[in-house]
Design a protein around this motif. Structure first.
Motif, PDB file in Angstrom:
ATOM      1  N   GLU A  52     -16.252 -18.947 -41.144  1.00 29.71           N
ATOM      2  CA  GLU A  52     -15.818 -19.966 -42.091  1.00 29.71           C
ATOM      3  C   GLU A  52     -14.485 -19.559 -42.723  1.00 29.71           C
ATOM      4  OE1 GLU A  52     -17.445 -22.784 -42.512  1.00 29.71           O
ATOM      5  OE2 GLU A  52     -19.109 -22.203 -41.205  1.00 29.71           O
ATOM      6  N   GLU A  53     -13.659 -20.551 -43.008  1.00 31.23           N
ATOM      7  CA  GLU A  53     -12.334 -20.265 -43.568  1.00 31.23           C
ATOM      8  C   GLU A  53     -12.451 -19.518 -44.891  1.00 31.23           C
ATOM      9  OE1 GLU A  53      -8.199 -22.650 -43.642  1.00 31.23           O
ATOM     10  OE2 GLU A  53      -9.800 -23.609 -44.791  1.00 31.23           O
ATOM     11  N   ASP A  54     -13.410 -19.899 -45.741  1.00 29.05           N
ATOM     12  CA  ASP A  54     -13.590 -19.208 -47.017  1.00 29.05           C
ATOM     13  C   ASP A  54     -13.925 -17.737 -46.798  1.00 29.05           C
ATOM     14  OD1 ASP A  54     -13.100 -21.565 -48.307  1.00 29.05           O
ATOM     15  OD2 ASP A  54     -15.217 -22.030 -48.713  1.00 29.05           O
ATOM     16  N   ARG A 110     -13.215 -28.366 -37.887  1.00 28.03           N
ATOM     17  CA  ARG A 110     -13.810 -28.841 -39.136  1.00 28.03           C
ATOM     18  C   ARG A 110     -15.238 -29.269 -38.865  1.00 28.03           C
ATOM     19  NH1 ARG A 110     -11.306 -33.606 -42.912  1.00 28.03           N
ATOM     20  NH2 ARG A 110     -12.050 -34.906 -41.187  1.00 28.03           N
ATOM     21  N   SER A 111     -16.158 -28.713 -39.618  1.00 25.66           N
ATOM     22  CA  SER A 111     -17.580 -28.995 -39.448  1.00 25.66           C
ATOM     23  C   SER A 111     -17.931 -30.334 -40.102  1.00 25.66           C
ATOM     24  CB  SER A 111     -18.413 -27.865 -40.070  1.00 25.66           C
ATOM     25  OG  SER A 111     -18.121 -27.738 -41.446  1.00 25.66           O
ATOM     26  N   ASN A 169     -19.676 -30.967 -42.561  1.00 27.74           N
ATOM     27  CA  ASN A 169     -19.625 -30.901 -44.028  1.00 27.74           C
ATOM     28  C   ASN A 169     -18.195 -30.749 -44.547  1.00 27.74           C
ATOM     29  OD1 ASN A 169     -18.984 -28.301 -43.374  1.00 27.74           O
ATOM     30  ND2 ASN A 169     -20.752 -27.348 -44.363  1.00 27.74           N
ATOM     31  N   ARG A 170     -17.228 -30.991 -43.633  1.00 29.05           N
ATOM     32  CA  ARG A 170     -15.791 -31.003 -43.959  1.00 29.05           C
ATOM     33  C   ARG A 170     -15.227 -29.628 -44.307  1.00 29.05           C
ATOM     34  NH1 ARG A 170     -13.777 -36.048 -44.316  1.00 29.05           N
ATOM     35  NH2 ARG A 170     -15.243 -37.780 -44.452  1.00 29.05           N
ATOM     36  N   LYS A 171     -15.954 -28.589 -43.939  1.00 31.24           N
ATOM     37  CA  LYS A 171     -15.437 -27.240 -44.146  1.00 31.24           C
ATOM     38  C   LYS A 171     -14.841 -26.732 -42.841  1.00 31.24           C
ATOM     39  CE  LYS A 171     -18.296 -25.638 -47.998  1.00 31.24           C
ATOM     40  NZ  LYS A 171     -19.187 -24.546 -48.493  1.00 31.24           N
ATOM     41  N   TYR A 172     -13.766 -25.979 -42.951  1.00 33.85           N
ATOM     42  CA  TYR A 172     -13.084 -25.471 -41.774  1.00 33.85           C
ATOM     43  C   TYR A 172     -13.647 -24.108 -41.360  1.00 33.85           C
ATOM     44  CZ  TYR A 172      -9.577 -29.129 -42.378  1.00 33.85           C
ATOM     45  OH  TYR A 172      -8.951 -30.335 -42.488  1.00 33.85           O
ATOM     46  N   PHE A 173     -13.605 -23.866 -40.058  1.00 35.08           N
ATOM     47  CA  PHE A 173     -14.018 -22.565 -39.545  1.00 35.08           C
ATOM     48  C   PHE A 173     -13.161 -22.226 -38.324  1.00 35.08           C
ATOM     49  CE2 PHE A 173     -16.643 -25.603 -37.277  1.00 35.08           C
ATOM     50  CZ  PHE A 173     -16.669 -25.127 -35.964  1.00 35.08           C
TER      51      PHE A 173
END
Length: 280
Positions: free
Chosen positions: A166-168, A208-209, A211-215
């Protein structure tokens, strides 16, 4: 090949392409020439191969994935219907190995689910023997060394996350190295610029998954230039430890299985090309 060596190669392309190739010791790349290929004169054949080599090297200077649409430009418009793509690729690949010590290999298409899903183009890789490759790396500039280290760190982090980071999570890991978005590292630079460059060069793929989160996943160039075995050795070097021999054996078995599968697919593709030539 580091940037200094790459620049030297690029500056000598025009003169080098004027040389005659040494006779290939291996069997011909094309087992049977089609009607259009056989009708090419020696001058036309040499010019088309040289144009293909130029395109490959100039494209690789900016570390772009070579697409089939790029190769089509070489045969447009005069040879549009000649179906010379595979033939020119094989001839150019032989030339690259003999003259420059490069190899041209298919780049895997990385899917959002992970793993390869076909091919996305071609990537130039180092085909030099290990001893000569080490000599090139010893002449590596500080900027190239920093770039290679950052790439190794990021790809290793993705590797340890089972090829999905995950980007975070990536940003949190890189923060421990004093690297972040909008924070210019005194040596490596801004992390956002680095990640953007690595995506464009194919070292990593950004998705982008739902849930709109990038990985991130390891990209086609990362797979080819920094395979799993290299990542293990890189991480072992960072921690000053020995690589687990059991893991190395498992990786070798996986690589051998993939190689065998690729050879079988290539053999089938050659048979299909021969059938197409018979029909032409």
């Amino acid at each position: 090949v580091n940037s200094q060596a790459r620049t030297t190669v690029m500056s000598e392309i025009e003169s080098t392409l004027g040389r005659k190739r040494a006779p290939a010791k291996q069997k011909p790349a094309v087992k049977k020439k089609g009607r259009y290929i056989s009708s090419l004169s020696a001058v036309e054949n040499e010019r088309l191969v040289h144009d293909t080599v130029r395109l490959i090297l100039f494209n690789d200077a900016s570390k772009k994935i070579l697409r089939s649409t790029d190769l089509a430009k070489v045969t447009q418009p005069k040879y549009q219907k000649a179906r010379l793509g595979n033939y020119l690729l094989q001839e150019a690949t032989t030339y690259l190995k003999q003259v420059f010590g490069f190899d041209l290999v298919p780049a895997p298409m990385i899917s959002i689910e992970g793993g390869a899903a076909g091919t996305s183009g071609f990537v130039v890789t180092n085909a030099l023997p290990a001893e000569k490759r080490d000599a090139v790396l010893q002449d590596c500039s500080r900027a190239d060394a920093v770039s290679a280290t950052v790439i190794g760190v990021i790809l290793s982090l993705i590797h340890l996350s089972n090829d999905r980071l995950e980007e975070d999570g990536l940003l949190a890991h890189m923060k421990s190295l004093n690297m972040g978005i909008g924070v210019k590292h005194p040596v490596a630079g801004d992390l956002k610029t680095i990640l953007t460059t690595l995506v464009s060069q194919g070292y990593v793929k950004k998705f982008r998954s739902p849930n709109r989160k990038y990985f991130y996943r390891i990209g086609p160039r990362g797979v080819l230039e920094f395979p799993p075995k290299n990542r293990l050795y890189f991480m072992a070097m960072i921690y000053n430890e020995e690589v687990d021999p059991i893991l190395l054996q498992q990786l070798e078995e996986q690589e051998n299985a993939k190689k065998k599968d690729a050879e079988e697919k290539e053999a089938k593709s050659d048979d299909d090309d021969d059938d197409d030539d018979d029909e032409a």
